[in-house]
Design an enzyme around this catalytic site. Structure first.
Site, PDB file in Angstrom:
ATOM      1  N   TYR A 246      39.098  45.773  37.317  1.00  0.00           N
ATOM      2  CA  TYR A 246      38.594  46.690  36.290  1.00  0.00           C
ATOM      3  C   TYR A 246      37.162  46.335  35.890  1.00  0.00           C
ATOM      4  CZ  TYR A 246      43.425  48.328  35.604  1.00  0.00           C
ATOM      5  OH  TYR A 246      44.679  48.855  35.779  1.00  0.00           O
TER       6      TYR A 246
ATOM      7  N   HIS B  35      48.876  44.187  42.222  1.00  0.00           N
ATOM      8  CA  HIS B  35      48.380  45.491  41.779  1.00  0.00           C
ATOM      9  C   HIS B  35      48.853  46.662  42.639  1.00  0.00           C
ATOM     10  CE1 HIS B  35      44.698  47.364  39.528  1.00  0.00           C
ATOM     11  NE2 HIS B  35      45.749  48.148  39.494  1.00  0.00           N
ATOM     12  N   ARG B  36      48.746  46.528  43.945  1.00  0.00           N
ATOM     13  CA  ARG B  36      49.246  47.548  44.866  1.00  0.00           C
ATOM     14  C   ARG B  36      49.845  46.858  46.086  1.00  0.00           C
ATOM     15  NH1 ARG B  36      48.849  52.824  44.185  1.00  0.00           N
ATOM     16  NH2 ARG B  36      47.480  53.629  42.544  1.00  0.00           N
TER      17      ARG B  36
ATOM     18  N   SER C  45      53.106  46.165  40.746  1.00  0.00           N
ATOM     19  CA  SER C  45      52.644  47.483  40.312  1.00  0.00           C
ATOM     20  C   SER C  45      52.625  48.395  41.520  1.00  0.00           C
ATOM     21  CB  SER C  45      51.237  47.366  39.703  1.00  0.00           C
ATOM     22  OG  SER C  45      50.762  48.626  39.246  1.00  0.00           O
ATOM     23  N   ASN C  46      53.117  49.614  41.333  1.00  0.00           N
ATOM     24  CA  ASN C  46      53.098  50.632  42.391  1.00  0.00           C
ATOM     25  C   ASN C  46      53.902  50.227  43.630  1.00  0.00           C
ATOM     26  OD1 ASN C  46      51.080  52.363  40.964  1.00  0.00           O
ATOM     27  ND2 ASN C  46      49.761  50.586  41.314  1.00  0.00           N
TER      28      ASN C  46
ATOM     29  N   GLN D 297      54.719  48.353  37.395  1.00  0.00           N
ATOM     30  CA  GLN D 297      53.868  49.337  36.723  1.00  0.00           C
ATOM     31  C   GLN D 297      53.666  50.531  37.657  1.00  0.00           C
ATOM     32  OE1 GLN D 297      49.334  49.259  35.259  1.00  0.00           O
ATOM     33  NE2 GLN D 297      50.621  47.839  34.090  1.00  0.00           N
TER      34      GLN D 297
ATOM     35  N   GLY E 148      45.443  54.295  28.259  1.00  0.00           N
ATOM     36  CA  GLY E 148      44.153  54.059  28.881  1.00  0.00           C
ATOM     37  C   GLY E 148      42.990  54.490  28.020  1.00  0.00           C
ATOM     38  N   THR E 149      43.277  54.997  26.838  1.00  0.00           N
ATOM     39  CA  THR E 149      42.230  55.511  25.964  1.00  0.00           C
ATOM     40  C   THR E 149      41.419  54.393  25.326  1.00  0.00           C
ATOM     41  OG1 THR E 149      41.779  56.947  24.055  1.00  0.00           O
ATOM     42  CG2 THR E 149      43.770  55.586  23.950  1.00  0.00           C
TER      43      THR E 149
END
Length: 311
Positions: A52, A121-122, A151-152, A173, A276-277
């Site tokens: 990120y 993450h993936r 995640s995923n 996630q 995510g805001t």
């Protein structure tokens, strides 16, 4: 804020999480206001990833620079981060060397001695699960990571890891929103010949698999129409859905974002919604859906209005 103990751990968890993938361009005051607003409404769980930001570990570093947590403040916040996406490719790397080196980078960026939860993450098509197991054992033994997840990932990908990884995988996630809900919708239309919604696309019931194995599903992009296609709230493409959301929002005296949150938190799988805001007001609004008691008819009405087949 509804909370529970993350299965397989001693980590207390709210069912709404603050995702921090968009803070790279935010000033210290903005980051502090966002995090403190979240904490004021009971969200003391933040989600990061090494990828990120504009550079690796940037958002993790900005969080630490802005917050400058004391030891007591650090103890009061659950920090989750993710590893596995290599920016330069992009490609995926679940090797022992990459996992360990990335976590070391996250610890430096976050200015902390441990990560509470680490996720892959993936999926990495070239994964060697023995390498993952070795990395997880090393990090846990050193006290650098308290708990692990993915995640995923599909059920079979998780099962492959679980064959070698002794430590519990406590999180998966996954993208989930009212309008992007294959992990829920396909089960509603199971065994219906010719019905696209019935197509198994996740390796065989990822949500049911999670419930069977005490894996907490974390819903990312909970207000996105599709894969980063923009939000459905207020969108002219979802007139029927927004009419139902607005009516229920008026009934319960909450903003529409709370109804969209509640559709996920109402599910008995005890999922977490990852926001995510970067707008504090939206965090407050979403948090109001944490324990909103949507009825069964209301939940199914929202599901139909979102375009899913309910036979």
């Amino acid at each position: 804020m509804k909370t529970f103990t993350l299965p397989g751990t001693d980590i207390p968890a709210p069912n709404v999480v603050l995702g921090l993938m968009r803070i790279a361009d935010k000033g210290d005051d903005e980051i502090r206001a966002l995090v403190r607003t979240a904490r004021d409404v009971g969200i003391d769980f933040v989600d990061h990833a090494d990828i990120y930001g504009r550079t690796t570990h940037e958002c993790e570093r900005r969080f630490a620079e802005a917050m400058r947590l004391t030891p007591a403040e650090r103890d009061a916040v659950t920090i989750q981060t993710k590893v596995g996406i290599v920016r330069e490719g992009p490609y995926f790397d679940h090797s022992h060397e990459h996992i360990v080196s990335s976590v070391e980078g996250s610890l430096r960026a976050l200015d902390t001695d441990r990560v509470d939860i680490l996720l892959l993450h993936r999926p990495d098509a070239l994964v060697e699960p023995e390498e993952v197991a070795r990395a997880f054992d090393e990090l846990a033994t050193a006290g650098k990571v308290r708990a692990f997840g993915v995640s995923n990932h599909t059920p079979r990908q998780i099962d492959l890891l679980r064959r070698y990884v002794d430590r519990p995988l406590v999180v998966n996630q996954l993208q989930l929103s009212l309008t992007h809900a294959p992990i829920i919708a396909q089960g509603l239309a199971s065994n219906m010949v010719g019905e696209p919604q019935a197509t198994t696309i996740d390796g065989g019931g990822v949500l049911d698999h999670a419930r069977l194995h005490d894996i907490t599903v974390q819903a990312w992009s909970p207000f996105q129409a599709g894969f980063f296609d923009g939000v459905f709230l207020g969108s002219p493409e979802y007139v029927e859905l927004n009419a139902v959301i607005d009516r229920l929002a008026e009934k319960y005296g909450v903003p529409s974002i709370a109804i969209a949150t509640a559709w996920i938190t109402r599910h008995p799988a005890r999922m977490q919604v990852v926001l995510g805001t970067t707008t504090p007001e939206r965090v407050i609004g979403a948090a109001r859906g944490s324990d909103l008691p949507l009825t069964r008819p209301e939940w199914y009405e929202l599901t139909r209005a979102a375009g899913h087949r309910v036979p």
